[in-house]
Design a protein around this motif. Structure first.
Motif, PDB file in Angstrom:
ATOM      1  N   ALA A 197      26.772  22.439  37.484  1.00 55.65           N
ATOM      2  CA  ALA A 197      27.426  23.008  38.755  1.00 55.65           C
ATOM      3  C   ALA A 197      28.563  23.521  38.323  1.00 55.65           C
ATOM      4  N   VAL A 198      28.917  23.753  37.025  1.00 54.32           N
ATOM      5  CA  VAL A 198      30.112  24.365  36.390  1.00 54.32           C
ATOM      6  C   VAL A 198      29.617  25.689  35.366  1.00 54.32           C
ATOM      7  N   SER A 223      30.998  19.529  26.690  1.00 52.11           N
ATOM      8  CA  SER A 223      30.511  18.590  27.946  1.00 52.11           C
ATOM      9  C   SER A 223      29.118  17.825  27.285  1.00 52.11           C
ATOM     10  N   ALA A 256      26.177  11.577  33.923  1.00 57.61           N
ATOM     11  CA  ALA A 256      26.589  12.261  35.370  1.00 57.61           C
ATOM     12  C   ALA A 256      27.654  13.612  34.880  1.00 57.61           C
ATOM     13  N   TRP A 257      28.468  13.297  33.676  1.00 58.68           N
ATOM     14  CA  TRP A 257      29.469  14.336  33.289  1.00 58.68           C
ATOM     15  C   TRP A 257      28.614  15.566  32.630  1.00 58.68           C
ATOM     16  N   THR A 258      27.596  15.283  31.902  1.00 54.83           N
ATOM     17  CA  THR A 258      26.997  16.297  31.199  1.00 54.83           C
ATOM     18  C   THR A 258      26.200  17.091  32.066  1.00 54.83           C
ATOM     19  N   LEU A 259      25.468  16.512  33.216  1.00 58.56           N
ATOM     20  CA  LEU A 259      24.781  17.122  34.196  1.00 58.56           C
ATOM     21  C   LEU A 259      25.337  18.003  34.981  1.00 58.56           C
ATOM     22  N   ILE A 260      26.495  17.448  35.577  1.00 58.23           N
ATOM     23  CA  ILE A 260      27.296  18.190  36.481  1.00 58.23           C
ATOM     24  C   ILE A 260      28.188  19.125  35.861  1.00 58.23           C
ATOM     25  N   ALA A 261      28.592  19.152  34.613  1.00 59.01           N
ATOM     26  CA  ALA A 261      29.207  20.283  34.073  1.00 59.01           C
ATOM     27  C   ALA A 261      28.150  21.239  33.531  1.00 59.01           C
TER      28      ALA A 261
END
Length: 379
Positions: free
Chosen positions: A258-259, A219, A250-255
């Motif tokens: 949030a995950v 990520s 966005a992908w790095t922060l969400i992963a």
């Protein structure tokens, strides 16, 4: 009468150095003709379709054979055992909660979602061999985009492309990935190189696909995609540049938030990688802004500089001559160099993947500075 004086033989004229006569000269002419003939054949389009895949197949055989031999000698470490255990859990339909080399969920560390279909293969294939063979294949395939960059984008002759392919096959950082147990981030090397190739060809859909494959292995590689978007924006490709920058960040922060965070202890580079700067992300950021020289000192310490040279020296530091092509890897590489984490071996080799990928892209473009443009190629 006096006897006539004996006639002396005429003096021998020394042959100028380098002058070849007779059969030796004909043989050398024939050899030159054969070399030119094969060079013309290899410069044809069929070679660009066949030769890189043949070279990649040869590299795969070597990488896979050495990695499997290392396991047969019982030299594999706990990192491989950790991923074998995760593969078994996922193949059985369970969450990858691990007990080898520290507890925790596999997806809390860089969220390698593409490990799920790979783990599915271990239901019918041996887990250890499957992981190592797939990793060797993924590393070997990276030679193909390097070749295509050299031939179709930079327009180098086949000799220079072969030199780059040889450098890729023998690069110590790539060999470290192949011999360092199993690392999901190693499987992102080929997608990163392919994404760089499609950027140069302006094939945006394929660039997006390869970028997605890369971030699904790790990520934090979203930062590399975001930096690529910034470079594209500066170069005039504003629409695709903004999309890549926003999507990667966005992908790095969400992963991460949030995950990964709900699954266990995690971090942007590794859990506790910036513990010397603070306990949380906000404290780390404040400390770096308050004392900006501290991360700079950590980044240029002796061990970190030696690791950077370990990546660039096998390419004769050519990537430095095309610094713009190194920019996509710089933000994440800077974080890795500042963090208190290993940078080689099974635990840390995958963290140098962005720099390795960008180094080969930059070295390919740097070779044009030493060549002479002809009608079709750089000689």
């Amino acid at each position: 009468m006096a006897a006539p004086a004996a006639r002396r033989p005429p003096p021998r004229i020394p042959r100028p150095p380098g002058l070849i006569v007779g059969p030796v000269r004909r043989r050398n002419r024939r050899l030159d003709w054969l070399l030119l003939r094969w060079q013309a054949r290899l410069d044809a389009n069929w070679a660009d379709r066949v030769l890189p895949w043949l070279l990649a197949a040869a590299v795969f055989v070597v990488y896979a054979g050495v990695a499997l031999a290392r396991v047969d000698r019982l030299d594999a470490g706990p990192v491989l055992g950790r991923h074998v255990q995760a593969a078994w859990h996922l193949a059985e339909g369970r969450p990858p909660e691990l007990t080898i080399a520290g507890d925790g969920n596999l997806f809390a560390d860089r969220l390698p979602l593409l490990f799920v279909p790979l783990a599915t293969l271990t239901r019918v294939l041996p887990a250890t061999s499957t992981l190592l063979v797939v990793q060797a294949a993924a590393l070997a395939v990276g030679l193909v985009p390097v070749w295509l960059l050299a031939r179709k984008v930079v327009r180098l002759r086949v000799g220079a492309a072969l030199a780059l392919a040889f450098a890729y096959a023998c690069h110590p950082a790539i060999a470290d990935l192949s011999l360092g147990d199993f690392n999901p981030q190693a499987l992102a090397l080929s997608p990163l190189l392919a994404a760089a190739y499609f950027v140069e060809r302006k094939a945006w859909a394929r660039f997006a696909l390869m970028s997605a494959v890369a971030v699904l292995w790790s990520s934090e590689l979203g930062l590399v995609v975001a930096a690529t978007g910034v470079v594209l924006f500066v170069e005039g490709e504003r629409r695709i540049g903004v999309r890549a920058a926003v999507a990667g960040t966005a992908w790095t922060l969400i992963a991460l938030l949030a995950v990964q965070a709900p699954l266990g202890r995690t971090g942007i580079v590794a859990p506790g990688a910036f513990a010397d700067y603070g306990d949380g992300g906000f404290e780390v950021l404040v400390e770096m802004l308050r004392n900006p020289f501290r991360p700079v000192v950590d980044m240029v310490s002796r061990a970190e500089i030696a690791t950077v040279a370990w990546v660039l020296a096998p390419l004769a530091f050519l990537p430095v001559l095309s610094f713009r092509k190194l920019v996509p890897a710089l933000p994440l590489t800077a974080l890795v160099l500042v963090a208190d984490v290993p940078l080689r071996g099974a635990d840390g080799g995958g963290r140098m993947v962005p720099l390795v990928a960008s180094s080969f892209v930059a070295a390919t473009f740097a070779l044009t500075r030493f060549g002479r443009p002809s009608i079709e190629r750089i000689i």
